[in-house]
Design a protein around this motif. Structure first.
Motif, PDB file in Angstrom:
ATOM      1  N   SER A  85     -63.377 -84.245  20.450  1.00  0.00           N
ATOM      2  CA  SER A  85     -64.081 -85.526  20.450  1.00  0.00           C
ATOM      3  C   SER A  85     -64.567 -85.898  21.849  1.00  0.00           C
ATOM      4  CB  SER A  85     -63.139 -86.614  19.914  1.00  0.00           C
ATOM      5  OG  SER A  85     -63.756 -87.881  19.954  1.00  0.00           O
ATOM      6  N   ARG A  86     -65.829 -86.340  21.947  1.00  0.00           N
ATOM      7  CA  ARG A  86     -66.456 -86.768  23.194  1.00  0.00           C
ATOM      8  C   ARG A  86     -66.595 -85.636  24.210  1.00  0.00           C
ATOM      9  NH1 ARG A  86     -66.956 -92.217  23.696  1.00  0.00           N
ATOM     10  NH2 ARG A  86     -67.104 -92.042  25.957  1.00  0.00           N
ATOM     11  N   ALA A  87     -66.617 -84.398  23.734  1.00  0.00           N
ATOM     12  CA  ALA A  87     -66.822 -83.261  24.640  1.00  0.00           C
ATOM     13  C   ALA A  87     -68.252 -83.268  25.173  1.00  0.00           C
ATOM     14  CB  ALA A  87     -66.535 -81.949  23.928  1.00  0.00           C
ATOM     15  N   ASP A  88     -68.400 -82.875  26.433  1.00  0.00           N
ATOM     16  CA  ASP A  88     -69.723 -82.763  27.055  1.00  0.00           C
ATOM     17  C   ASP A  88     -70.208 -81.324  27.115  1.00  0.00           C
ATOM     18  OD1 ASP A  88     -70.049 -85.617  27.874  1.00  0.00           O
ATOM     19  OD2 ASP A  88     -68.231 -85.164  28.991  1.00  0.00           O
ATOM     20  N   GLY A  89     -69.299 -80.380  26.938  1.00  0.00           N
ATOM     21  CA  GLY A  89     -69.662 -78.975  26.958  1.00  0.00           C
ATOM     22  C   GLY A  89     -68.543 -78.141  26.367  1.00  0.00           C
ATOM     23  N   VAL A  90     -68.881 -76.951  25.877  1.00  0.00           N
ATOM     24  CA  VAL A  90     -67.904 -76.068  25.231  1.00  0.00           C
ATOM     25  C   VAL A  90     -68.074 -74.641  25.728  1.00  0.00           C
ATOM     26  CG1 VAL A  90     -67.235 -74.996  23.026  1.00  0.00           C
ATOM     27  CG2 VAL A  90     -67.661 -77.456  23.125  1.00  0.00           C
ATOM     28  N   VAL A  91     -66.945 -73.977  25.985  1.00  0.00           N
ATOM     29  CA  VAL A  91     -66.918 -72.529  26.175  1.00  0.00           C
ATOM     30  C   VAL A  91     -66.224 -71.952  24.943  1.00  0.00           C
ATOM     31  CG1 VAL A  91     -66.123 -70.582  27.564  1.00  0.00           C
ATOM     32  CG2 VAL A  91     -66.840 -72.706  28.685  1.00  0.00           C
ATOM     33  N   PHE A  92     -66.964 -71.200  24.143  1.00  0.00           N
ATOM     34  CA  PHE A  92     -66.365 -70.575  22.963  1.00  0.00           C
ATOM     35  C   PHE A  92     -65.861 -69.197  23.381  1.00  0.00           C
ATOM     36  CE2 PHE A  92     -66.349 -67.982  19.120  1.00  0.00           C
ATOM     37  CZ  PHE A  92     -65.644 -68.799  18.248  1.00  0.00           C
ATOM     38  N   VAL A  93     -64.544 -69.008  23.295  1.00  0.00           N
ATOM     39  CA  VAL A  93     -63.911 -67.751  23.721  1.00  0.00           C
ATOM     40  C   VAL A  93     -63.631 -66.913  22.478  1.00  0.00           C
ATOM     41  CG1 VAL A  93     -62.002 -66.702  24.972  1.00  0.00           C
ATOM     42  CG2 VAL A  93     -62.874 -68.938  25.683  1.00  0.00           C
ATOM     43  N   ALA A  94     -64.384 -65.828  22.327  1.00  0.00           N
ATOM     44  CA  ALA A  94     -64.231 -64.928  21.191  1.00  0.00           C
ATOM     45  C   ALA A  94     -63.434 -63.696  21.608  1.00  0.00           C
ATOM     46  CB  ALA A  94     -65.603 -64.513  20.660  1.00  0.00           C
ATOM     47  N   ASP A  95     -62.889 -63.007  20.631  1.00  0.00           N
ATOM     48  CA  ASP A  95     -62.084 -61.809  20.846  1.00  0.00           C
ATOM     49  C   ASP A  95     -62.950 -60.582  20.580  1.00  0.00           C
ATOM     50  OD1 ASP A  95     -60.179 -59.652  20.547  1.00  0.00           O
ATOM     51  OD2 ASP A  95     -58.619 -61.145  20.197  1.00  0.00           O
ATOM     52  N   SER A  96     -62.976 -59.635  21.516  1.00  0.00           N
ATOM     53  CA  SER A  96     -63.858 -58.469  21.414  1.00  0.00           C
ATOM     54  C   SER A  96     -63.333 -57.371  20.500  1.00  0.00           C
ATOM     55  CB  SER A  96     -64.094 -57.866  22.805  1.00  0.00           C
ATOM     56  OG  SER A  96     -64.859 -58.731  23.614  1.00  0.00           O
ATOM     57  N   GLN A  97     -62.117 -57.484  20.013  1.00  0.00           N
ATOM     58  CA  GLN A  97     -61.550 -56.429  19.182  1.00  0.00           C
ATOM     59  C   GLN A  97     -62.206 -56.416  17.799  1.00  0.00           C
ATOM     60  OE1 GLN A  97     -56.991 -55.989  19.959  1.00  0.00           O
ATOM     61  NE2 GLN A  97     -57.482 -58.181  20.189  1.00  0.00           N
ATOM     62  N   PRO A  98     -62.520 -55.239  17.267  1.00  0.00           N
ATOM     63  CA  PRO A  98     -63.171 -55.156  15.950  1.00  0.00           C
ATOM     64  C   PRO A  98     -62.397 -55.888  14.859  1.00  0.00           C
ATOM     65  CG  PRO A  98     -63.215 -53.021  17.031  1.00  0.00           C
ATOM     66  CD  PRO A  98     -62.365 -53.907  17.888  1.00  0.00           C
ATOM     67  N   SER A  99     -61.075 -55.853  14.917  1.00  0.00           N
ATOM     68  CA  SER A  99     -60.248 -56.475  13.885  1.00  0.00           C
ATOM     69  C   SER A  99     -60.322 -57.996  13.911  1.00  0.00           C
ATOM     70  CB  SER A  99     -58.788 -56.043  14.055  1.00  0.00           C
ATOM     71  OG  SER A  99     -58.282 -56.476  15.316  1.00  0.00           O
ATOM     72  N   GLN A 100     -60.896 -58.572  14.977  1.00  0.00           N
ATOM     73  CA  GLN A 100     -60.914 -60.020  15.136  1.00  0.00           C
ATOM     74  C   GLN A 100     -62.282 -60.651  14.883  1.00  0.00           C
ATOM     75  OE1 GLN A 100     -58.074 -61.852  15.657  1.00  0.00           O
ATOM     76  NE2 GLN A 100     -57.180 -59.827  15.270  1.00  0.00           N
ATOM     77  N   GLN A 101     -63.259 -59.849  14.446  1.00  0.00           N
ATOM     78  CA  GLN A 101     -64.604 -60.392  14.281  1.00  0.00           C
ATOM     79  C   GLN A 101     -64.692 -61.438  13.173  1.00  0.00           C
ATOM     80  OE1 GLN A 101     -66.814 -59.595  16.839  1.00  0.00           O
ATOM     81  NE2 GLN A 101     -64.807 -58.790  17.405  1.00  0.00           N
ATOM     82  N   ASP A 102     -63.948 -61.247  12.096  1.00  0.00           N
ATOM     83  CA  ASP A 102     -63.939 -62.265  11.043  1.00  0.00           C
ATOM     84  C   ASP A 102     -63.316 -63.563  11.559  1.00  0.00           C
ATOM     85  OD1 ASP A 102     -65.168 -60.605   9.255  1.00  0.00           O
ATOM     86  OD2 ASP A 102     -63.332 -60.049   8.179  1.00  0.00           O
ATOM     87  N   ASN A 103     -62.249 -63.428  12.353  1.00  0.00           N
ATOM     88  CA  ASN A 103     -61.605 -64.623  12.920  1.00  0.00           C
ATOM     89  C   ASN A 103     -62.549 -65.358  13.869  1.00  0.00           C
ATOM     90  OD1 ASN A 103     -59.190 -64.302  11.541  1.00  0.00           O
ATOM     91  ND2 ASN A 103     -58.257 -63.076  13.161  1.00  0.00           N
ATOM     92  N   ASN A 104     -63.338 -64.588  14.632  1.00  0.00           N
ATOM     93  CA  ASN A 104     -64.342 -65.213  15.500  1.00  0.00           C
ATOM     94  C   ASN A 104     -65.322 -66.045  14.685  1.00  0.00           C
ATOM     95  OD1 ASN A 104     -63.308 -63.992  17.843  1.00  0.00           O
ATOM     96  ND2 ASN A 104     -64.693 -62.248  17.686  1.00  0.00           N
ATOM     97  N   ALA A 105     -65.809 -65.455  13.595  1.00  0.00           N
ATOM     98  CA  ALA A 105     -66.800 -66.138  12.756  1.00  0.00           C
ATOM     99  C   ALA A 105     -66.208 -67.398  12.124  1.00  0.00           C
ATOM    100  CB  ALA A 105     -67.319 -65.189  11.681  1.00  0.00           C
ATOM    101  N   ILE A 106     -64.971 -67.300  11.667  1.00  0.00           N
ATOM    102  CA  ILE A 106     -64.314 -68.460  11.065  1.00  0.00           C
ATOM    103  C   ILE A 106     -64.137 -69.573  12.101  1.00  0.00           C
ATOM    104  CG2 ILE A 106     -62.142 -69.290  10.073  1.00  0.00           C
ATOM    105  CD1 ILE A 106     -61.898 -66.493   8.738  1.00  0.00           C
ATOM    106  N   ALA A 107     -63.705 -69.190  13.306  1.00  0.00           N
ATOM    107  CA  ALA A 107     -63.489 -70.181  14.363  1.00  0.00           C
ATOM    108  C   ALA A 107     -64.798 -70.825  14.792  1.00  0.00           C
ATOM    109  CB  ALA A 107     -62.804 -69.525  15.568  1.00  0.00           C
ATOM    110  N   PHE A 108     -65.875 -70.045  14.831  1.00  0.00           N
ATOM    111  CA  PHE A 108     -67.165 -70.606  15.215  1.00  0.00           C
ATOM    112  C   PHE A 108     -67.667 -71.571  14.149  1.00  0.00           C
ATOM    113  CE2 PHE A 108     -71.678 -70.813  16.162  1.00  0.00           C
ATOM    114  CZ  PHE A 108     -71.687 -70.850  17.547  1.00  0.00           C
ATOM    115  N   GLY A 109     -67.477 -71.195  12.889  1.00  0.00           N
ATOM    116  CA  GLY A 109     -67.846 -72.111  11.809  1.00  0.00           C
ATOM    117  C   GLY A 109     -67.025 -73.388  11.853  1.00  0.00           C
ATOM    118  N   ASN A 110     -65.747 -73.248  12.197  1.00  0.00           N
ATOM    119  CA  ASN A 110     -64.881 -74.419  12.327  1.00  0.00           C
ATOM    120  C   ASN A 110     -65.332 -75.307  13.487  1.00  0.00           C
ATOM    121  OD1 ASN A 110     -62.123 -75.351  13.953  1.00  0.00           O
ATOM    122  ND2 ASN A 110     -62.056 -75.786  11.753  1.00  0.00           N
TER     123      ASN A 110
END
Length: 224
Positions: free
Chosen positions: A94-119
């Motif tokens: 709430s009231r954020a002025d900027g975001v750094v989205f930190v994703a995981d580069s491992q192949p097994s984590q790509q679905d988790n990245n997508a879910i977190a980005f959607g969230n």
């Protein structure tokens, strides 16, 4: 949104490190605390839990003062990555002025990245922020791990988004951490200068804003 107090001539900005669980959000903040040497830097608040996951948030305050006397402060936060703490994630966002989205580069984590980005997109909407206009950087962390998703594949996948090019990083080694922060500062400056006239009224140019807040001490330390 920026919090400006005219009586104190103080402008406070909020940056949130967001992403899936164990992607390296806290490690980013720990490295920034170790590597950065801004005009002012507070203590890093880290809540450690049994499983080394952030339960509430971590916070690092930094700042500088403009020639007009404007006291400009940034507070850097992380959020918990686990789904069960979504209400906390939303509150911190709430009231954020900027975001750094930190994703995981491992192949097994790509679905988790997508879910977190959607969230992230859903929670930004819930707190009245627009992902398309909010200053943001997407960092793919853990590039030091063998057999990660190739950079070219990731860059091509995100090429048509507002956050291209991506930043490749190894927060554990400190690689790409300051670069991610500098890019966010540059994008953040554009937005807040339109409203607060940082250069014209306060003597804080884009260069001063980015360089003084992300100046390196040259004394990085390994983070676990």
């Amino acid at each position: 949104m920026p919090d400006f107090s005219p009586d104190d001539n103080k402008l406070a900005l909020k940056v949130v490190f967001y992403g899936p669980a164990l992607s390296g959000k806290t490690t980013n903040l720990m490295q920034l605390h170790s590597l950065l040497n801004p005009e002012r830097k507070g203590e890093l608040m880290v809540l450690e839990t049994r499983d080394d996951r952030t339960l509430f948030f971590d916070m690092l305050p930094i700042g500088l003062r403009g020639s007009s006397g404007l006291d400009l402060r940034l507070k850097l936060y992380t959020v918990p990555g686990q789904v069960q703490h979504d209400s906390t994630r939303k509150a911190v966002l709430s009231r954020a002025d900027g975001v750094v989205f930190v994703a995981d580069s491992q192949p097994s984590q790509q679905d988790n990245n997508a879910i977190a980005f959607g969230n992230l997109e859903e929670n930004l909407e819930k707190v009245g922020l627009d992902i398309d206009t909010l200053p943001m950087v997407v960092q793919f962390n853990k590039r030091d791990i063998p057999d990660v998703v190739p950079e070219q594949e990731l860059q091509e996948r995100w090429a048509d988004t507002p956050w291209s090019p991506l930043v490749m990083a190894s927060a554990l080694r400190g690689d790409g951490v300051i670069e991610s922060f500098q890019i966010l500062l540059d994008r953040l400056y554009t937005q807040i200068d339109d409203e607060f006239h940082l250069a014209a009224d306060h003597g804080i140019s884009r260069r001063i804003f980015v360089e003084r807040l992300s100046r390196s001490s040259g004394q990085g330390a390994p983070c676990a």
